[in-house]
Design a protein around this motif. Sequence first.
Motif, PDB file in Angstrom:
ATOM      1  N   ASP A  72       0.838  -1.191   0.000  1.00 38.02           N
ATOM      2  CA  ASP A  72       0.000   0.000   0.000  1.00 38.02           C
ATOM      3  C   ASP A  72       0.879   1.250   0.000  1.00 38.02           C
ATOM      4  OD1 ASP A  72      -2.083  -1.711   0.236  1.00 38.02           O
ATOM      5  OD2 ASP A  72      -2.838  -0.909   2.144  1.00 38.02           O
ATOM      6  N   ARG A  73       0.380   2.256  -0.654  1.00 33.11           N
ATOM      7  CA  ARG A  73       1.072   3.539  -0.587  1.00 33.11           C
ATOM      8  C   ARG A  73       0.027   4.571  -0.202  1.00 33.11           C
ATOM      9  NH1 ARG A  73       5.452   5.182  -4.691  1.00 33.11           N
ATOM     10  NH2 ARG A  73       6.188   7.096  -3.700  1.00 33.11           N
ATOM     11  N   ARG A  74       0.330   5.371   0.810  1.00 32.10           N
ATOM     12  CA  ARG A  74      -0.699   6.277   1.320  1.00 32.10           C
ATOM     13  C   ARG A  74      -0.977   7.437   0.386  1.00 32.10           C
ATOM     14  NH1 ARG A  74      -2.440   5.741   6.218  1.00 32.10           N
ATOM     15  NH2 ARG A  74      -2.759   7.942   6.659  1.00 32.10           N
ATOM     16  N   GLY A  75       0.042   7.949  -0.273  1.00 31.06           N
ATOM     17  CA  GLY A  75      -0.167   9.077  -1.186  1.00 31.06           C
ATOM     18  C   GLY A  75      -0.101  10.406  -0.439  1.00 31.06           C
ATOM     19  N   LEU A  76       0.356  11.434  -1.143  1.00 32.56           N
ATOM     20  CA  LEU A  76       0.612  12.724  -0.489  1.00 32.56           C
ATOM     21  C   LEU A  76      -0.641  13.373   0.070  1.00 32.56           C
ATOM     22  CD1 LEU A  76       3.310  14.186  -2.896  1.00 32.56           C
ATOM     23  CD2 LEU A  76       3.616  13.440  -0.525  1.00 32.56           C
ATOM     24  N   PHE A  77      -1.791  13.161  -0.587  1.00 30.05           N
ATOM     25  CA  PHE A  77      -3.000  13.792  -0.067  1.00 30.05           C
ATOM     26  C   PHE A  77      -3.327  13.302   1.335  1.00 30.05           C
ATOM     27  CE2 PHE A  77      -3.903  15.724  -4.114  1.00 30.05           C
ATOM     28  CZ  PHE A  77      -4.543  16.886  -3.729  1.00 30.05           C
ATOM     29  N   ARG A  78      -3.074  12.008   1.578  1.00 25.45           N
ATOM     30  CA  ARG A  78      -3.335  11.521   2.926  1.00 25.45           C
ATOM     31  C   ARG A  78      -2.209  11.903   3.881  1.00 25.45           C
ATOM     32  NH1 ARG A  78      -5.375   5.451   3.180  1.00 25.45           N
ATOM     33  NH2 ARG A  78      -4.661   5.459   1.016  1.00 25.45           N
ATOM     34  N   LEU A  79      -0.968  11.900   3.344  1.00 23.24           N
ATOM     35  CA  LEU A  79       0.167  12.254   4.210  1.00 23.24           C
ATOM     36  C   LEU A  79       0.117  13.728   4.621  1.00 23.24           C
ATOM     37  CD1 LEU A  79       2.961  10.248   2.360  1.00 23.24           C
ATOM     38  CD2 LEU A  79       1.989   9.746   4.608  1.00 23.24           C
ATOM     39  N   ALA A  80      -0.551  14.545   3.789  1.00 21.19           N
ATOM     40  CA  ALA A  80      -0.626  15.989   4.094  1.00 21.19           C
ATOM     41  C   ALA A  80      -1.922  16.346   4.823  1.00 21.19           C
ATOM     42  CB  ALA A  80      -0.512  16.799   2.805  1.00 21.19           C
ATOM     43  N   ASP A  81      -2.668  15.326   5.267  1.00 19.82           N
ATOM     44  CA  ASP A  81      -3.945  15.572   5.947  1.00 19.82           C
ATOM     45  C   ASP A  81      -3.747  16.506   7.143  1.00 19.82           C
ATOM     46  OD1 ASP A  81      -6.667  15.294   6.377  1.00 19.82           O
ATOM     47  OD2 ASP A  81      -6.386  13.584   7.732  1.00 19.82           O
ATOM     48  N   LYS A  82      -4.606  17.497   7.277  1.00 20.87           N
ATOM     49  CA  LYS A  82      -4.533  18.528   8.331  1.00 20.87           C
ATOM     50  C   LYS A  82      -3.332  19.459   8.148  1.00 20.87           C
ATOM     51  CE  LYS A  82      -7.850  16.666  11.105  1.00 20.87           C
ATOM     52  NZ  LYS A  82      -8.143  15.578  10.203  1.00 20.87           N
ATOM     53  N   GLY A  83      -2.711  19.371   6.977  1.00 21.60           N
ATOM     54  CA  GLY A  83      -1.553  20.220   6.725  1.00 21.60           C
ATOM     55  C   GLY A  83      -1.635  20.853   5.346  1.00 21.60           C
ATOM     56  N   THR A  84      -0.466  21.027   4.734  1.00 20.88           N
ATOM     57  CA  THR A  84      -0.366  21.743   3.461  1.00 20.88           C
ATOM     58  C   THR A  84       0.339  20.864   2.436  1.00 20.88           C
ATOM     59  OG1 THR A  84      -0.091  23.771   4.734  1.00 20.88           O
ATOM     60  CG2 THR A  84       0.448  23.883   2.392  1.00 20.88           C
ATOM     61  N   LEU A  85      -0.203  20.851   1.218  1.00 23.92           N
ATOM     62  CA  LEU A  85       0.447  20.141   0.123  1.00 23.92           C
ATOM     63  C   LEU A  85       0.932  21.157  -0.899  1.00 23.92           C
ATOM     64  CD1 LEU A  85       1.228  17.541  -1.371  1.00 23.92           C
ATOM     65  CD2 LEU A  85      -1.098  17.449  -2.282  1.00 23.92           C
ATOM     66  N   PHE A  86       2.224  21.099  -1.217  1.00 27.04           N
ATOM     67  CA  PHE A  86       2.803  22.028  -2.187  1.00 27.04           C
ATOM     68  C   PHE A  86       3.040  21.308  -3.510  1.00 27.04           C
ATOM     69  CE2 PHE A  86       6.915  24.148  -3.700  1.00 27.04           C
ATOM     70  CZ  PHE A  86       6.231  25.104  -4.434  1.00 27.04           C
ATOM     71  N   LEU A  87       2.320  21.722  -4.541  1.00 30.30           N
ATOM     72  CA  LEU A  87       2.500  21.145  -5.875  1.00 30.30           C
ATOM     73  C   LEU A  87       3.356  22.099  -6.698  1.00 30.30           C
ATOM     74  CD1 LEU A  87      -1.115  19.866  -6.708  1.00 30.30           C
ATOM     75  CD2 LEU A  87       0.808  18.598  -5.728  1.00 30.30           C
ATOM     76  N   ASP A  88       4.624  21.744  -6.838  1.00 28.66           N
ATOM     77  CA  ASP A  88       5.553  22.588  -7.589  1.00 28.66           C
ATOM     78  C   ASP A  88       5.417  22.257  -9.077  1.00 28.66           C
ATOM     79  OD1 ASP A  88       7.469  24.460  -7.997  1.00 28.66           O
ATOM     80  OD2 ASP A  88       9.059  23.425  -6.889  1.00 28.66           O
ATOM     81  N   GLU A  89       5.572  23.266  -9.936  1.00 24.62           N
ATOM     82  CA  GLU A  89       5.458  23.099 -11.398  1.00 24.62           C
ATOM     83  C   GLU A  89       4.108  22.480 -11.767  1.00 24.62           C
ATOM     84  OE1 GLU A  89       7.654  24.368 -13.232  1.00 24.62           O
ATOM     85  OE2 GLU A  89       9.614  24.219 -12.256  1.00 24.62           O
ATOM     86  N   ILE A  90       3.044  23.063 -11.244  1.00 26.82           N
ATOM     87  CA  ILE A  90       1.717  22.466 -11.438  1.00 26.82           C
ATOM     88  C   ILE A  90       1.290  22.469 -12.901  1.00 26.82           C
ATOM     89  CG2 ILE A  90       0.383  24.586 -11.017  1.00 26.82           C
ATOM     90  CD1 ILE A  90      -1.673  22.811  -9.553  1.00 26.82           C
ATOM     91  N   ALA A  91       1.837  23.377 -13.709  1.00 28.18           N
ATOM     92  CA  ALA A  91       1.445  23.434 -15.125  1.00 28.18           C
ATOM     93  C   ALA A  91       1.833  22.164 -15.870  1.00 28.18           C
ATOM     94  CB  ALA A  91       2.081  24.650 -15.795  1.00 28.18           C
ATOM     95  N   GLU A  92       2.754  21.371 -15.288  1.00 22.19           N
ATOM     96  CA  GLU A  92       3.238  20.170 -15.980  1.00 22.19           C
ATOM     97  C   GLU A  92       2.368  18.943 -15.719  1.00 22.19           C
ATOM     98  OE1 GLU A  92       5.816  21.029 -17.891  1.00 22.19           O
ATOM     99  OE2 GLU A  92       5.651  22.978 -16.893  1.00 22.19           O
TER     100      GLU A  92
END
Length: 315
Positions: free
Chosen positions: A96-116
């Motif tokens: 299983d892999r939790r994925g950043l959305f779950r790892l960032a729960d209650k926090g902040t997710l930074f998507l760098d270079e989102i245009a890509e």
Amino acid sequence: MPKHRTPRVFHGIVSAAPEMLDLFELVRRVARTDASVLVRGETGTGKELVARAVHELSRRSDGPYRAVNCATLSPELLASELFGHVKGAFTGAVKDRRGLFRLADKGTLFLDEIAEIPLDIQARLLRILQEQRFVPLGGTDSVSVDVRLVAATHRSLRREVEGGRFREDLMYRVRVVPLFLPPLRARTGDVEVLTEHFVDQFNESGFRRVERIAPDVWDALLGHRWPGNVRELRNALEYAFAVGEGATLSLDELPPELRGEGPPEEPQKELSLRDMERQQILAALRRSGGRKGGAAELLGMSRSTLWRKMRELGL
Ligand SMILES: Nc1ncnc2c1ncn2[C@@H]1O[C@H](COP(=O)(O)OP(=O)(O)OP(=O)(O)O)[C@@H](O)[C@H]1O
Ligand SMILES: [Mg+2]
């Protein structure tokens, strides 16, 4: 050294420019909310520092901060990095892999270079942002998450939308508050204060102590266009610390492009190989309309290989 304006230090961002001080105030205000923030600015302007400042100043600062560079991962990897998967969802999904959305729960997710981000992942991203819940790849149950999104890009998302490469609805979602970082050349007084800041920093390293900067060095620093912005300035000074010695930083210690010279000649064989590679990459980028994913496909290499090669070739 000449006396310059007194800089402010805002979460690691050093500046004395009025344009930047206004931006600090804006960051402080939007950080308090949960609004999605889009940081725009040329390379090396400090987008990552701003993203982190937004997190640190928010009520989520005790929660996790997670970051991912969307340009360096293949579409498949990016999808499982963001959304996670359950064991056996596809060949190679051995656990299983939790994925950043779950790892960032209650926090902040930074998507760098989102245009890509490829269009199909954009669709999934939009859904998560709207519903704050999602089903991991191969899973059956949906999980709910509470994530504040900060994104960054050096491109105009508006132009990406016009070119059909970015979803308009997602653009509105991610840039509720757009923050624009001006290029270094537009920041009044900042070449001076940043030079002194980095000289102080490199002095600390103990390899060399610079007490004085020659007047023609100031001329060169102030006359340069700084396409690589603050990162380029920092690198130029690190170069000077590495190649020079003594208490005075002199003009011949600056990188060639700052002394008004081209880069030094490279051996003929290496030059032609590098040149060929460079031309192939530029041609592929032109054909793919500047999208690294498309160019990598045309060249038959992974995005991360293309990314690394572009770095090596200074593209
Ligand atoms: N105002 C500043 N004061 C001090 N250091 C800075 C400032 N702006 C940028 N830096 C430094 O310059 C480097 C580049 O900054 P950063 O990685 O945030 O840029 P970026 O906008 O994300 O660039 P890219 O688009 O290339 O990813 C980092 O080492 C960062 O710490
Ligand atoms: Mg960055």
